[in-house]
Design a protein around this motif. Structure first.
Motif, short mmCIF file in Angstrom:
data_model
loop_
_atom_site.label_atom_id
_atom_site.label_comp_id
_atom_site.label_asym_id
_atom_site.label_seq_id
_atom_site.Cartn_x
_atom_site.Cartn_y
_atom_site.Cartn_z
N ARG A 66 20.58 13.01 -53.85
CA ARG A 66 19.57 14.04 -54.31
C ARG A 66 18.82 14.67 -53.01
O ARG A 66 18.46 13.91 -51.95
CB ARG A 66 18.71 13.68 -55.26
N PRO A 67 18.67 15.98 -53.08
CA PRO A 67 17.85 16.53 -52.09
C PRO A 67 16.54 16.08 -51.67
O PRO A 67 16.29 16.32 -50.42
CB PRO A 67 17.75 17.98 -52.66
N THR A 68 16.05 15.62 -52.36
CA THR A 68 14.80 14.66 -51.92
C THR A 68 14.71 13.10 -51.85
O THR A 68 13.43 12.57 -51.61
CB THR A 68 13.53 14.95 -52.96
N ASP A 69 15.93 12.65 -51.88
CA ASP A 69 16.05 11.04 -51.94
C ASP A 69 15.75 10.59 -50.62
O ASP A 69 15.84 11.22 -49.58
CB ASP A 69 17.32 10.80 -52.09
N THR A 70 14.45 9.51 -50.50
CA THR A 70 14.53 8.77 -49.56
C THR A 70 15.60 7.63 -49.28
O THR A 70 16.19 7.35 -50.66
CB THR A 70 13.17 8.21 -49.60
N ASP B 247 13.37 16.53 -41.88
CA ASP B 247 13.29 16.27 -43.20
C ASP B 247 14.21 15.15 -43.53
O ASP B 247 13.79 14.24 -44.02
CB ASP B 247 13.69 17.55 -44.09
N ARG B 248 15.58 15.13 -43.02
CA ARG B 248 16.47 14.01 -43.22
C ARG B 248 15.87 12.86 -42.54
O ARG B 248 16.09 11.63 -43.09
CB ARG B 248 17.87 14.63 -42.62
N ARG C 115 13.06 11.25 -44.49
CA ARG C 115 13.59 10.80 -45.71
C ARG C 115 14.58 9.39 -45.61
O ARG C 115 14.44 8.51 -46.15
CB ARG C 115 14.52 11.85 -46.52
N HIS D 207 6.23 11.60 -46.03
CA HIS D 207 6.98 12.73 -47.04
C HIS D 207 6.33 14.13 -46.50
O HIS D 207 5.40 14.58 -46.40
CB HIS D 207 6.23 12.65 -48.55
N ALA E 114 8.18 18.49 -46.58
CA ALA E 114 8.95 19.44 -47.02
C ALA E 114 9.16 20.81 -46.08
O ALA E 114 8.18 21.30 -45.94
CB ALA E 114 8.37 19.85 -48.36
#
Length: 310
Positions: free
Chosen positions: A157-161, A222-223, A226, A247, A249
């Motif tokens: 998912r786009p926000t997965d850590t 961001d990657r 995460r 976190h 964004a």
């Protein structure tokens, strides 16, 4: 089958629970890493797998090395049919691999042969993979190179850590490992050699690897954040001290800031990258607890033009 389960961290516990709950197999013992210092008092603490096994009344083996003769003798006495493995944390020598008649079967959190190694979930996020999964395979002496019994897939998912993704894979993979044990026991499952193409490696992510380079594009920043959350934790430097980034964004329409330059408003904190800004949402200053980035910024009173990095 009679099983000896090998695993250490919390991520291995769902698979152990699934095998304990199975009415087709007996978990005769678990193998785990020795108790390790934890907390401020550095008190020795049993691994999550050891704790769960003790709760279930299962024998726990804690060899310093899996080639220790006392461990090998006990393993031979138990005479397991198969040894399922999830994140055990030590290389198994051939003398140990040869003990169970059906071998050692590893649950690995990638779609093999992609991301062989210690940190498959982190590397999948760092690389921007949209799909990953878990595989069960027969352990050989090579690194995660053995033939595969089964796979499951999971969207990234786009926000997965890495913590988010690993938790989902741990629970989905527990069912895969239990089903693999069933298929091996009744002869309906045969391991298939991994393809020679598509091999990628996933070595352990070090603290230095987790150092954020704000000259990189926002997507890469961001990657990295995460992929390194919760461990080892992405970080940068602010006023000579380490600042952990928990976190962030990307903010595509915010392009005015130079790489590493900070901009703080009443409720938002932005930092420039090689493309556009990212918003800092949660940070952890050195020696302190995690906090909202806006609260941190109010406390340190960021000066105009001040930045992070180096």
């Amino acid at each position: 089958m009679k099983l000896v389960f090998a695993g250490t961290p919390e991520v291995a516990v769902p698979a152990l629970d699934a095998l304990i709950a199975s009415d087709r197999h007996e978990v005769a013992a678990v193998v785990t890493r020795p108790d390790a210092p934890a907390g401020r008092g550095r008190r020795l603490v049993a691994s999550p797998v050891a704790q769960r096994a003790e709760e279930a009344g299962i024998e726990v083996l804690r060899p310093a090395r899996p080639r220790d003769e006392a461990f090998l003798e006990r393993l031979r006495e138990i005479a397991p049919d198969c040894c399922p493995v999830v994140a055990y944390g030590a290389l198994l020598p051939k003398v140990a691999l040869d003990v169970p008649a059906r071998g050692w079967v590893n649950l690995h959190f990638s779609l093999l042969p992609a991301w062989r190694g210690a940190a498959p979930v982190q590397h999948a996020i760092l690389a921007g993979d949209e799909m990953t999964g878990a595989s069960t395979f027969l352990i050989e002496e090579g690194l995660d190179s053995g033939p595969v019994y089964g796979v499951i897939t999971e969207h990234v998912r786009p926000t997965d850590t890495s913590g988010d993704l690993l938790t989902r894979l741990a629970f989905a993979g527990a069912g895969l490992l239990a089903a693999t044990m069933d298929g091996i026991e009744d002869g309906t499952l045969q391991a298939v050699p991994q393809p020679a193409e598509g091999i990628s490696l996933a070595p352990k992510i070090t603290v230095e690897n987790a150092h954020v380079d704000f000259k990189a594009p926002a997507l890469r920043v961001d990657r990295l954040v995460r992929g390194c959350t919760p461990a080892p934790g992405a970080w940068t430097a602010f006023r000579g001290e380490r600042l952990k980034l928990i976190h962030v964004a990307p903010v595509p329409d915010h392009t005015e800031l130079k790489p590493g330059e900070l901009s703080a408003g009443k409720n938002n904190v932005y930092v420039g990258t090689g493309s556009h800004a990212v918003e800092l949402l949660w940070v952890q200053p050195q020696g302190k607890k995690p906090m909202r980035a806006a609260d941190w910024a109010r406390g340190v009173r960021i000066a105009p033009g001040e930045g992070v990095g180096a």
